[in-house]
Design a protein around this motif. Structure first.
Motif, PDB file in Angstrom:
ATOM      1  N   GLN A 125       0.880  -1.160   0.000  1.00 12.82           N
ATOM      2  CA  GLN A 125       0.000   0.000   0.000  1.00 12.82           C
ATOM      3  C   GLN A 125       0.920   1.213   0.000  1.00 12.82           C
ATOM      4  OE1 GLN A 125      -3.274  -0.114   2.816  1.00 12.82           O
ATOM      5  NE2 GLN A 125      -2.930   2.050   3.256  1.00 12.82           N
ATOM      6  N   PHE A 126       0.819   2.042  -1.023  1.00 12.43           N
ATOM      7  CA  PHE A 126       1.792   3.112  -1.213  1.00 12.43           C
ATOM      8  C   PHE A 126       1.443   4.390  -0.453  1.00 12.43           C
ATOM      9  CE2 PHE A 126       3.356   6.749  -3.781  1.00 12.43           C
ATOM     10  CZ  PHE A 126       4.697   6.592  -3.507  1.00 12.43           C
ATOM     11  N   HIS A 127       0.285   4.973  -0.747  1.00  6.29           N
ATOM     12  CA  HIS A 127      -0.068   6.275  -0.170  1.00  6.29           C
ATOM     13  C   HIS A 127      -1.554   6.526  -0.416  1.00  6.29           C
ATOM     14  CE1 HIS A 127       1.054  10.287   1.263  1.00  6.29           C
ATOM     15  NE2 HIS A 127       0.272  10.789   0.334  1.00  6.29           N
ATOM     16  N   ALA A 128      -2.141   7.408   0.384  1.00  6.21           N
ATOM     17  CA  ALA A 128      -3.515   7.857   0.165  1.00  6.21           C
ATOM     18  C   ALA A 128      -3.481   9.276  -0.385  1.00  6.21           C
ATOM     19  CB  ALA A 128      -4.305   7.819   1.465  1.00  6.21           C
ATOM     20  N   TYR A 129      -4.319   9.541  -1.372  1.00  4.74           N
ATOM     21  CA  TYR A 129      -4.433  10.867  -1.994  1.00  4.74           C
ATOM     22  C   TYR A 129      -5.856  11.363  -1.760  1.00  4.74           C
ATOM     23  CZ  TYR A 129      -0.011   9.835  -4.253  1.00  4.74           C
ATOM     24  OH  TYR A 129       1.318   9.545  -4.489  1.00  4.74           O
ATOM     25  N   SER A 130      -5.970  12.579  -1.225  1.00  2.00           N
ATOM     26  CA  SER A 130      -7.287  13.032  -0.774  1.00  2.00           C
ATOM     27  C   SER A 130      -7.642  14.466  -1.159  1.00  2.00           C
ATOM     28  CB  SER A 130      -7.379  12.894   0.750  1.00  2.00           C
ATOM     29  OG  SER A 130      -6.396  13.711   1.371  1.00  2.00           O
ATOM     30  N   ASP A 131      -6.902  15.078  -2.070  1.00  2.00           N
ATOM     31  CA  ASP A 131      -7.252  16.438  -2.483  1.00  2.00           C
ATOM     32  C   ASP A 131      -8.711  16.435  -2.945  1.00  2.00           C
ATOM     33  OD1 ASP A 131      -7.694  18.821  -3.986  1.00  2.00           O
ATOM     34  OD2 ASP A 131      -5.568  18.971  -4.426  1.00  2.00           O
ATOM     35  N   PRO A 132      -9.557  17.278  -2.376  1.00  2.00           N
ATOM     36  CA  PRO A 132     -10.974  17.286  -2.758  1.00  2.00           C
ATOM     37  C   PRO A 132     -11.205  17.545  -4.250  1.00  2.00           C
ATOM     38  CG  PRO A 132     -10.654  18.555  -0.763  1.00  2.00           C
ATOM     39  CD  PRO A 132      -9.279  18.207  -1.284  1.00  2.00           C
ATOM     40  N   ARG A 133     -10.204  18.080  -4.942  1.00  2.00           N
ATOM     41  CA  ARG A 133     -10.340  18.380  -6.370  1.00  2.00           C
ATOM     42  C   ARG A 133      -9.775  17.278  -7.260  1.00  2.00           C
ATOM     43  NH1 ARG A 133      -6.930  23.483  -5.318  1.00  2.00           N
ATOM     44  NH2 ARG A 133      -5.957  21.729  -4.311  1.00  2.00           N
ATOM     45  N   ARG A 134      -9.314  16.172  -6.702  1.00  2.00           N
ATOM     46  CA  ARG A 134      -8.625  15.154  -7.499  1.00  2.00           C
ATOM     47  C   ARG A 134      -9.543  14.465  -8.511  1.00  2.00           C
ATOM     48  NH1 ARG A 134      -9.019   9.949  -6.443  1.00  2.00           N
ATOM     49  NH2 ARG A 134      -6.978   9.644  -7.410  1.00  2.00           N
ATOM     50  N   ASP A 135     -10.837  14.418  -8.235  1.00  4.11           N
ATOM     51  CA  ASP A 135     -11.812  13.810  -9.139  1.00  4.11           C
ATOM     52  C   ASP A 135     -12.902  14.848  -9.402  1.00  4.11           C
ATOM     53  OD1 ASP A 135     -13.927  12.370 -10.336  1.00  4.11           O
ATOM     54  OD2 ASP A 135     -13.418  10.549  -9.249  1.00  4.11           O
ATOM     55  N   PRO A 136     -13.096  15.263 -10.648  1.00  8.12           N
ATOM     56  CA  PRO A 136     -14.083  16.310 -10.932  1.00  8.12           C
ATOM     57  C   PRO A 136     -15.528  15.880 -10.664  1.00  8.12           C
ATOM     58  CG  PRO A 136     -13.228  15.392 -12.986  1.00  8.12           C
ATOM     59  CD  PRO A 136     -12.422  14.789 -11.853  1.00  8.12           C
ATOM     60  N   ARG A 137     -15.776  14.587 -10.509  1.00  6.62           N
ATOM     61  CA  ARG A 137     -17.138  14.106 -10.307  1.00  6.62           C
ATOM     62  C   ARG A 137     -17.603  14.229  -8.864  1.00  6.62           C
ATOM     63  NH1 ARG A 137     -15.935   8.291 -12.555  1.00  6.62           N
ATOM     64  NH2 ARG A 137     -14.251   8.720 -11.101  1.00  6.62           N
ATOM     65  N   ASP A 164      -5.430  12.869 -10.725  1.00  5.85           N
ATOM     66  CA  ASP A 164      -4.085  13.241 -10.258  1.00  5.85           C
ATOM     67  C   ASP A 164      -3.089  12.122 -10.543  1.00  5.85           C
ATOM     68  OD1 ASP A 164      -5.127  11.411  -8.478  1.00  5.85           O
ATOM     69  OD2 ASP A 164      -4.669  12.576  -6.687  1.00  5.85           O
ATOM     70  N   HIS A 165      -3.353  11.348 -11.593  1.00  3.89           N
ATOM     71  CA  HIS A 165      -2.561  10.153 -11.837  1.00  3.89           C
ATOM     72  C   HIS A 165      -1.141  10.446 -12.300  1.00  3.89           C
ATOM     73  CE1 HIS A 165      -6.334   7.390 -11.945  1.00  3.89           C
ATOM     74  NE2 HIS A 165      -6.191   8.075 -10.824  1.00  3.89           N
ATOM     75  N   ALA A 166      -0.891  11.591 -12.928  1.00  2.00           N
ATOM     76  CA  ALA A 166       0.491  11.962 -13.256  1.00  2.00           C
ATOM     77  C   ALA A 166       1.284  12.184 -11.972  1.00  2.00           C
ATOM     78  CB  ALA A 166       0.518  13.214 -14.131  1.00  2.00           C
ATOM     79  N   GLU A 167       0.673  12.820 -10.991  1.00  2.00           N
ATOM     80  CA  GLU A 167       1.326  13.039  -9.695  1.00  2.00           C
ATOM     81  C   GLU A 167       1.605  11.708  -9.001  1.00  2.00           C
ATOM     82  OE1 GLU A 167       0.406  15.196  -5.385  1.00  2.00           O
ATOM     83  OE2 GLU A 167      -1.112  15.240  -6.966  1.00  2.00           O
ATOM     84  N   ILE A 168       0.615  10.827  -9.005  1.00  2.00           N
ATOM     85  CA  ILE A 168       0.777   9.514  -8.371  1.00  2.00           C
ATOM     86  C   ILE A 168       1.916   8.746  -9.036  1.00  2.00           C
ATOM     87  CG2 ILE A 168      -0.299   7.250  -8.016  1.00  2.00           C
ATOM     88  CD1 ILE A 168      -2.991   8.804  -7.691  1.00  2.00           C
ATOM     89  N   LEU A 169       1.910   8.696 -10.374  1.00  3.88           N
ATOM     90  CA  LEU A 169       2.964   7.968 -11.075  1.00  3.88           C
ATOM     91  C   LEU A 169       4.331   8.580 -10.828  1.00  3.88           C
ATOM     92  CD1 LEU A 169       1.052   7.138 -14.346  1.00  3.88           C
ATOM     93  CD2 LEU A 169       2.063   5.473 -12.777  1.00  3.88           C
ATOM     94  N   GLY A 170       4.411   9.887 -10.763  1.00  6.15           N
ATOM     95  CA  GLY A 170       5.682  10.538 -10.439  1.00  6.15           C
ATOM     96  C   GLY A 170       6.167  10.158  -9.055  1.00  6.15           C
ATOM     97  N   ASP A 171       5.252  10.132  -8.082  1.00  8.28           N
ATOM     98  CA  ASP A 171       5.613   9.748  -6.716  1.00  8.28           C
ATOM     99  C   ASP A 171       6.087   8.300  -6.653  1.00  8.28           C
ATOM    100  OD1 ASP A 171       4.859  12.298  -5.859  1.00  8.28           O
ATOM    101  OD2 ASP A 171       2.933  11.624  -5.019  1.00  8.28           O
ATOM    102  N   VAL A 172       5.378   7.409  -7.338  1.00  6.68           N
ATOM    103  CA  VAL A 172       5.749   5.990  -7.317  1.00  6.68           C
ATOM    104  C   VAL A 172       7.076   5.777  -8.031  1.00  6.68           C
ATOM    105  CG1 VAL A 172       5.118   3.681  -8.156  1.00  6.68           C
ATOM    106  CG2 VAL A 172       3.403   5.120  -7.038  1.00  6.68           C
ATOM    107  N   ARG A 173       7.272   6.429  -9.164  1.00  5.84           N
ATOM    108  CA  ARG A 173       8.533   6.264  -9.894  1.00  5.84           C
ATOM    109  C   ARG A 173       9.719   6.725  -9.043  1.00  5.84           C
ATOM    110  NH1 ARG A 173      11.090   3.023 -13.173  1.00  5.84           N
ATOM    111  NH2 ARG A 173      12.424   4.061 -14.659  1.00  5.84           N
ATOM    112  N   ARG A 174       9.570   7.870  -8.400  1.00  2.75           N
ATOM    113  CA  ARG A 174      10.636   8.384  -7.518  1.00  2.75           C
ATOM    114  C   ARG A 174      10.920   7.382  -6.410  1.00  2.75           C
ATOM    115  NH1 ARG A 174       9.131  12.924  -7.834  1.00  2.75           N
ATOM    116  NH2 ARG A 174       7.410  12.934  -6.372  1.00  2.75           N
TER     117      ARG A 174
END
Length: 140
Positions: free
Chosen positions: A68-80, A120-130
Motif C-alpha cells: 500500500q503506497f499512499h492515500a491521496y485526498s485532495d478534494p479536487r482530485r476527481d471532478p465528479r 491526479d494520476h500523473a502526480e501519483i505515477l511521479g511519486d511511485v517512480r521516484r
C-alpha cells in the motif's frame, strides 16, 4: 437534520509488468483519457480486495499486491465528486486487456507515459517512480 456529505473511498493501482512497464487504461466514461486502473470500493469490501477486483475487471490480469503506497485526498482530485484513494503497487504477468469501463488497457514504458493523464494520476505515477528509483516516499 443535517445532511452529511462524505468522501467516497477508491483504490488505484500501479501495476508493474516485466520490462519496466506500467499498465494504464483508456477510460470509456467521463473524464475520458488515460488513467491508472482502479475504482470505487464496494460496501463490505476491503481496500486490498477492491484493488485486486478492479485489476481483474479493468485490465484482465491477476495482480499480486506488493504494498500500500499512499492515500491521496485532495478534494479536487476527481471532478465528479470528492474521493479518497488508496494507491497500491502490484505486479502482474501477461498483457493487459481492457474490460469493464476501460476502452483499452496498455503497458507503457515509464519514459513514454501518455499526457495528460486523468485525475491526479500523473502526480501519483511521479511519486511511485521516484520511490521505485530512490526509496524515498512522498512527503506530507
Amino acid at each position: 437534520m443535517a445532511e452529511y456529505r462524505n468522501p467516497t473511498p477508491t483504490v488505484d493501482l500501479v501495476v508493474l509488468l516485466p520490462g519496466d512497464r506500467v499498465v494504464l487504461v483508456e477510460r470509456k466514461g467521463e473524464p475520458r483519457g488515460w488513467a491508472l486502473p482502479g475504482g470505487f470500493v464496494d460496501e463490505g469490501e476491503s481496500l486490498e480486495a477492491a484493488a485486486v477486483r478492479e485489476a481483474r475487471e479493468e485490465i484482465g490480469l491477476e495482480v499480486t499486491l506488493e504494498e500500500q503506497f499512499h492515500a491521496y485526498s485532495d478534494p479536487r482530485r476527481d471532478p465528479r465528486r470528492h474521493t479518497v484513494t488508496t494507491v497500491f503497487i502490484g505486479r502482474a504477468e501477461g498483457e493487459p486487456v481492457g474490460g469493464d469501463d476501460a476502452a483499452q488497457a496498455r503497458p507503457f514504458p515509464w519514459t513514454a507515459l501518455p499526457s495528460p493523464l486523468c485525475f491526479d494520476h500523473a502526480e501519483i505515477l511521479g511519486d511511485v517512480r521516484r520511490y521505485l528509483l530512490t526509496g524515498q516516499r512522498r512527503r506530507l
